[in-house]
Design a protein around this motif. Structure first.
Motif, PDB file in Angstrom:
ATOM      1  N   ILE A 134     -12.081   5.809  -1.165  1.00 44.84           N
ATOM      2  CA  ILE A 134     -11.239   7.002  -1.230  1.00 44.84           C
ATOM      3  C   ILE A 134      -9.861   6.681  -0.657  1.00 44.84           C
ATOM      4  O   ILE A 134      -9.742   6.294   0.504  1.00 44.84           O
ATOM      5  N   HIS A 135      -8.835   6.821  -1.489  1.00 47.73           N
ATOM      6  CA  HIS A 135      -7.450   6.673  -1.050  1.00 47.73           C
ATOM      7  C   HIS A 135      -6.832   8.064  -0.993  1.00 47.73           C
ATOM      8  O   HIS A 135      -6.680   8.730  -2.008  1.00 47.73           O
ATOM      9  N   TRP A 136      -6.481   8.479   0.202  1.00 44.84           N
ATOM     10  CA  TRP A 136      -5.998   9.845   0.393  1.00 44.84           C
ATOM     11  C   TRP A 136      -5.050   9.874   1.581  1.00 44.84           C
ATOM     12  O   TRP A 136      -5.391   9.349   2.655  1.00 44.84           O
ATOM     13  N   GLY A 170       0.827   7.533  -6.539  1.00 39.81           N
ATOM     14  CA  GLY A 170       0.150   6.386  -5.932  1.00 39.81           C
ATOM     15  C   GLY A 170       0.535   6.187  -4.480  1.00 39.81           C
ATOM     16  O   GLY A 170       1.472   6.810  -3.966  1.00 39.81           O
ATOM     17  N   GLU A 171      -0.216   5.306  -3.796  1.00 42.25           N
ATOM     18  CA  GLU A 171      -0.074   5.123  -2.347  1.00 42.25           C
ATOM     19  C   GLU A 171       1.089   4.205  -1.961  1.00 42.25           C
ATOM     20  O   GLU A 171       1.410   4.104  -0.786  1.00 42.25           O
ATOM     21  N   TRP A 172       1.722   3.587  -2.972  1.00 40.85           N
ATOM     22  CA  TRP A 172       2.859   2.708  -2.681  1.00 40.85           C
ATOM     23  C   TRP A 172       4.186   3.424  -2.881  1.00 40.85           C
ATOM     24  O   TRP A 172       5.243   2.791  -2.933  1.00 40.85           O
ATOM     25  N   VAL A 173       4.192   4.738  -3.013  1.00 41.26           N
ATOM     26  CA  VAL A 173       5.406   5.454  -3.399  1.00 41.26           C
ATOM     27  C   VAL A 173       6.527   5.274  -2.377  1.00 41.26           C
ATOM     28  O   VAL A 173       7.708   5.211  -2.740  1.00 41.26           O
ATOM     29  N   HIS A 227      -2.971   4.039   5.811  1.00 39.25           N
ATOM     30  CA  HIS A 227      -2.525   3.112   4.753  1.00 39.25           C
ATOM     31  C   HIS A 227      -1.174   2.515   5.152  1.00 39.25           C
ATOM     32  O   HIS A 227      -0.716   2.692   6.279  1.00 39.25           O
ATOM     33  N   HIS A 228      -0.562   1.776   4.203  1.00 34.36           N
ATOM     34  CA  HIS A 228       0.675   1.054   4.531  1.00 34.36           C
ATOM     35  C   HIS A 228       1.794   1.996   4.976  1.00 34.36           C
ATOM     36  O   HIS A 228       2.709   1.561   5.685  1.00 34.36           O
ATOM     37  N   ASP A 229       1.741   3.260   4.574  1.00 33.74           N
ATOM     38  CA  ASP A 229       2.788   4.210   5.002  1.00 33.74           C
ATOM     39  C   ASP A 229       2.743   4.483   6.504  1.00 33.74           C
ATOM     40  O   ASP A 229       3.653   5.094   7.055  1.00 33.74           O
ATOM     41  N   PHE A 236     -14.186   2.530   7.473  1.00 36.35           N
ATOM     42  CA  PHE A 236     -12.776   2.911   7.548  1.00 36.35           C
ATOM     43  C   PHE A 236     -11.898   1.798   6.999  1.00 36.35           C
ATOM     44  O   PHE A 236     -11.920   0.669   7.499  1.00 36.35           O
ATOM     45  N   TYR A 237     -11.126   2.136   5.967  1.00 38.59           N
ATOM     46  CA  TYR A 237     -10.014   1.279   5.524  1.00 38.59           C
ATOM     47  C   TYR A 237      -8.949   1.365   6.604  1.00 38.59           C
ATOM     48  O   TYR A 237      -8.620   2.454   7.097  1.00 38.59           O
ATOM     49  N   TYR A 238      -8.365   0.230   6.978  1.00 33.60           N
ATOM     50  CA  TYR A 238      -7.304   0.235   7.990  1.00 33.60           C
ATOM     51  C   TYR A 238      -6.232  -0.778   7.596  1.00 33.60           C
ATOM     52  O   TYR A 238      -6.510  -1.958   7.436  1.00 33.60           O
ATOM     53  N   SER A 253      -4.732   3.535 -10.637  1.00 35.94           N
ATOM     54  CA  SER A 253      -4.090   3.851  -9.363  1.00 35.94           C
ATOM     55  C   SER A 253      -5.135   4.022  -8.275  1.00 35.94           C
ATOM     56  O   SER A 253      -6.256   4.466  -8.540  1.00 35.94           O
ATOM     57  N   TRP A 254      -4.747   3.742  -7.041  1.00 35.55           N
ATOM     58  CA  TRP A 254      -5.637   3.974  -5.886  1.00 35.55           C
ATOM     59  C   TRP A 254      -5.405   5.392  -5.361  1.00 35.55           C
ATOM     60  O   TRP A 254      -6.296   6.227  -5.389  1.00 35.55           O
ATOM     61  N   GLY A 255      -4.170   5.657  -4.904  1.00 36.09           N
ATOM     62  CA  GLY A 255      -3.843   7.009  -4.467  1.00 36.09           C
ATOM     63  C   GLY A 255      -3.623   7.909  -5.679  1.00 36.09           C
ATOM     64  O   GLY A 255      -3.332   7.426  -6.788  1.00 36.09           O
ATOM     65  N   ARG A 309       6.785  -8.922   3.286  1.00 38.12           N
ATOM     66  CA  ARG A 309       7.371  -8.966   1.951  1.00 38.12           C
ATOM     67  C   ARG A 309       7.726  -7.593   1.405  1.00 38.12           C
ATOM     68  O   ARG A 309       8.290  -7.490   0.325  1.00 38.12           O
ATOM     69  N   THR A 310       7.400  -6.539   2.139  1.00 40.04           N
ATOM     70  CA  THR A 310       7.532  -5.185   1.563  1.00 40.04           C
ATOM     71  C   THR A 310       8.402  -4.266   2.414  1.00 40.04           C
ATOM     72  O   THR A 310       8.603  -4.505   3.607  1.00 40.04           O
ATOM     73  N   ALA A 311       8.868  -3.181   1.769  1.00 35.97           N
ATOM     74  CA  ALA A 311       9.566  -2.068   2.428  1.00 35.97           C
ATOM     75  C   ALA A 311      10.718  -2.511   3.322  1.00 35.97           C
ATOM     76  O   ALA A 311      10.754  -2.228   4.520  1.00 35.97           O
TER      77      ALA A 311
HETATM   78  O1  H79 Z   1      -5.088   0.052  -0.963  1.00 40.19           O
HETATM   79  C1  H79 Z   1      -4.925  -0.446  -2.255  1.00 40.19           C
HETATM   80  C2  H79 Z   1      -3.561  -0.988  -2.484  1.00 40.19           C
HETATM   81  O2  H79 Z   1      -2.554  -0.133  -2.016  1.00 40.19           O
HETATM   82  C3  H79 Z   1      -3.613  -2.274  -1.716  1.00 40.19           C
HETATM   83  N1  H79 Z   1      -4.984  -2.682  -1.733  1.00 40.19           N
HETATM   84  C4  H79 Z   1      -5.729  -1.697  -2.462  1.00 40.19           C
HETATM   85  C5  H79 Z   1      -7.156  -1.603  -2.015  1.00 40.19           C
HETATM   86  C6  H79 Z   1      -2.726  -3.220  -2.335  1.00 40.19           C
HETATM   87  N2  H79 Z   1      -1.484  -3.264  -2.104  1.00 40.19           N
HETATM   88  N3  H79 Z   1      -0.932  -4.209  -2.800  1.00 40.19           N
HETATM   89  N4  H79 Z   1      -1.828  -4.759  -3.478  1.00 40.19           N
HETATM   90  C7  H79 Z   1      -2.975  -4.181  -3.233  1.00 40.19           C
HETATM   91  C8  H79 Z   1      -1.520  -5.808  -4.369  1.00 40.19           C
HETATM   92  C9  H79 Z   1      -0.769  -6.830  -3.639  1.00 40.19           C
HETATM   93  C10 H79 Z   1       0.243  -7.400  -4.265  1.00 40.19           C
HETATM   94  C11 H79 Z   1       0.899  -8.485  -3.689  1.00 40.19           C
HETATM   95 FE1  H79 Z   1       2.810  -8.710  -3.301  1.00 40.19          FE
HETATM   96  C12 H79 Z   1       1.384  -9.544  -4.439  1.00 40.19           C
HETATM   97  C13 H79 Z   1       1.059  -8.755  -2.335  1.00 40.19           C
HETATM   98  C14 H79 Z   1       1.702  -9.970  -2.252  1.00 40.19           C
HETATM   99  C15 H79 Z   1       1.912 -10.450  -3.562  1.00 40.19           C
HETATM  100  C16 H79 Z   1       3.787  -7.051  -4.027  1.00 40.19           C
HETATM  101  C17 H79 Z   1       4.456  -8.190  -4.417  1.00 40.19           C
HETATM  102  C18 H79 Z   1       3.778  -7.037  -2.670  1.00 40.19           C
HETATM  103  C19 H79 Z   1       4.442  -8.149  -2.211  1.00 40.19           C
HETATM  104  C20 H79 Z   1       4.857  -8.845  -3.284  1.00 40.19           C
END
Ligand code: H79
Length: 428
Positions: A37-39, A48-51, A97-99, A142-144, A276-278, A159-161
């Motif tokens: 569950i992604h919420w 989605g959860e990467w917004v 989550h990543h947020d 628990f996802y963490y 999508s997850w979220g 690598r992100t945000a």
């Molecule tokens: O929670 C769900 C997603 O949000 C998380 N995992 C699932 C369970 C997830 N996030 N990213 N990914 C899965 C894919 C990762 C992509 C990547 Fe990259 C490619 C990570 C490193 C290389 C994107 C591109 C991010 C950095 C560069």
């Protein structure tokens, strides 16, 4: 010490792992089907959860968004009832989550659902209580996220945000202490926890994560809790499950999984039901029942669990596309569950036509995609004593030769994604 089959025991898998955790790993390998569950706050934007990363939302703006999160229709008992109808044995839910927003009550940051939002409730506590009610039946994991797009001490960045206005400084050790403190909360306030499903380490794989001490903390607080790292690498000491994201074990269509498949720890494949997850309000690319049964069966054919995802809506309800498929899978398992639950990988690895699973001397041949009346299997390593269809128990004709076993199948039926032939095997 000798392991199974008289082979020398792998040092990490058998020597060092206490009996409680080995039993929990066996439980996990038997479970075969889990609900992911992604919420979170992101669910509100329906993208989605990467917004936050994708749209480069500034920390301050996302903080405001979080103040409006109020999922008044959330009903933990209804979620658990759905999980039970679906036939899953465990739920894995996003605690953070990543947020960086904590979906549980935590003293480590005010940026959590109880203190930051008008909801003022702890959905993870309600879910844990619902999982444990009426004698249990569903384990809660628990996802963490180890990656955090909000915490000022997540520095240096990975690598992100890069574009959301965080300060260009931070105290990494303080961030690690923050995570350990939150994990301590999750493992001491929610009753028995199935395990922690880590994600996001791939954001900076070479950072000093101090995994050993975090894993030791988890195993000290709950000796039966499993550590499931989604780092896309080979399992390390202290890790209990190898998990594959959007791929069956050994496959790498997603582009970031490893081809290495552990023979020592249980395996798991996590999968989205659409793309999508979220919650994603425009993603209508839902997998068919036939495709979902195919994933569950093929995962089991590799000895792996399927962790199938849903993205509930921001009000706490779950969309009909998700519930319909979960109900259908539950009905399917009501008939075919004997060939899934409690099984291990069968004698024939997954093929284009299907997969095999086994429990003791019983082999289940799952025929997913084979139009012809005869199916030839390679030698199974034991004689076939009887063959019959799991559904209806009608006998199945078989011919054994040195080259293998040929089965005569009933014709495929459009409404049945899997014809399961039960083979009773034995030396005589
Ligand atoms: O929670 C769900 C997603 O949000 C998380 N995992 C699932 C369970 C997830 N996030 N990213 N990914 C899965 C894919 C990762 C992509 C990547 Fe990259 C490619 C990570 C490193 C290389 C994107 C591109 C991010 C950095 C560069």
């Amino acid at each position: 010490m000798l392991g199974l089959c008289g082979a020398p025991a792998p040092a990490q898998a058998r020597d060092a792992v206490p009996a409680e955790r080995l039993a929990a790993r066996r439980w996990f390998a038997d479970a075969k089907f889990g609900l992911f569950i992604h919420w979170g706050v992101y669910s509100q934007l329906g993208a989605g959860e990467w917004v936050m990363h994708n749209r480069k939302i500034a920390v301050g703006d996302y903080e405001w968004l979080a103040t409006t999160f109020n999922p008044t229709k959330f009903d933990a008992a209804a979620w658990v009832a759905l999980a039970k109808r679906a036939g899953v044995r465990y739920i894995t839910i996003t605690s953070r989550h990543h947020d960086g927003f904590s979906m549980f009550q935590t003293a480590e940051t005010p940026y959590n659902i109880v203190d930051w939002t008008p909801f003022h409730r702890d959905p993870l506590k309600e879910l844990a209580d619902a999982c444990h009610a009426n004698g249990g039946g569903i384990k809660l994991f628990f996802y963490y996220s180890q990656l955090d797009w909000h915490h000022p001490d997540y520095w240096p960045r990975g690598r992100t945000a890069w574009d959301n206005g965080r300060p260009d400084r931070g105290d990494w050790s303080r961030y690690l202490r923050f995570m350990d403190a939150q994990l301590t909360e999750l493992l001491t306030r929610y009753g028995p926890v199935g395990g922690i499903w880590f994600d996001g380490m791939w954001d900076k794989p070479d950072a000093p994560w101090q995994l050993d001490s975090t894993y030791a903390l988890i195993h000290r607080l709950q000796p039966a809790a499993l550590v499931i790292p989604n780092h896309h690498q080979q399992p390390r000491p202290g890790e209990d499950v190898q998990t594959f994201e959007q791929d069956l074990p050994g496959a790498n269509t997603a582009g970031f999984n490893t081809g290495y498949v552990s023979a020592e720890v249980p395996l798991e494949t996590s999968l989205t039901m659409n793309d999508s997850w979220g919650f994603n309000i425009t993603d209508r690319d839902f997998k068919s029942m036939r495709a979902l049964v195919g994933y569950l069966v093929r995962a089991a054919g590799y000895g792996a669990n399927l962790l199938l995802n849903i993205g509930p809506r921001p009000d706490g309800t779950i969309g009909p596309e998700f519930t319909a498929r979960l109900d259908s899978l539950g009905a399917w398992l009501g008939v075919y569950g004997a060939a899934i639950y409690g099984t291990r990988a069968g004698p024939v690895p997954p093929r284009s036509w299907g997969a095999t699973t086994r429990r003791g001397d019983t082999v289940f041949v799952h025929v997913l995609d084979w139009p012809d009346p005869e199916l030839a299997l390679p030698p199974l390593g034991a004689r076939v004593r009887a063959a019959y269809l799991l559904r209806g128990r009608a006998p199945v004709r078989f011919q054994e030769a040195a080259s293998g076993v040929a089965l005569t199948l009933p014709p495929p039926v459009a409404t049945e994604p899997d014809r399961v032939v039960v083979l009773v095997t034995g030396s005589r």
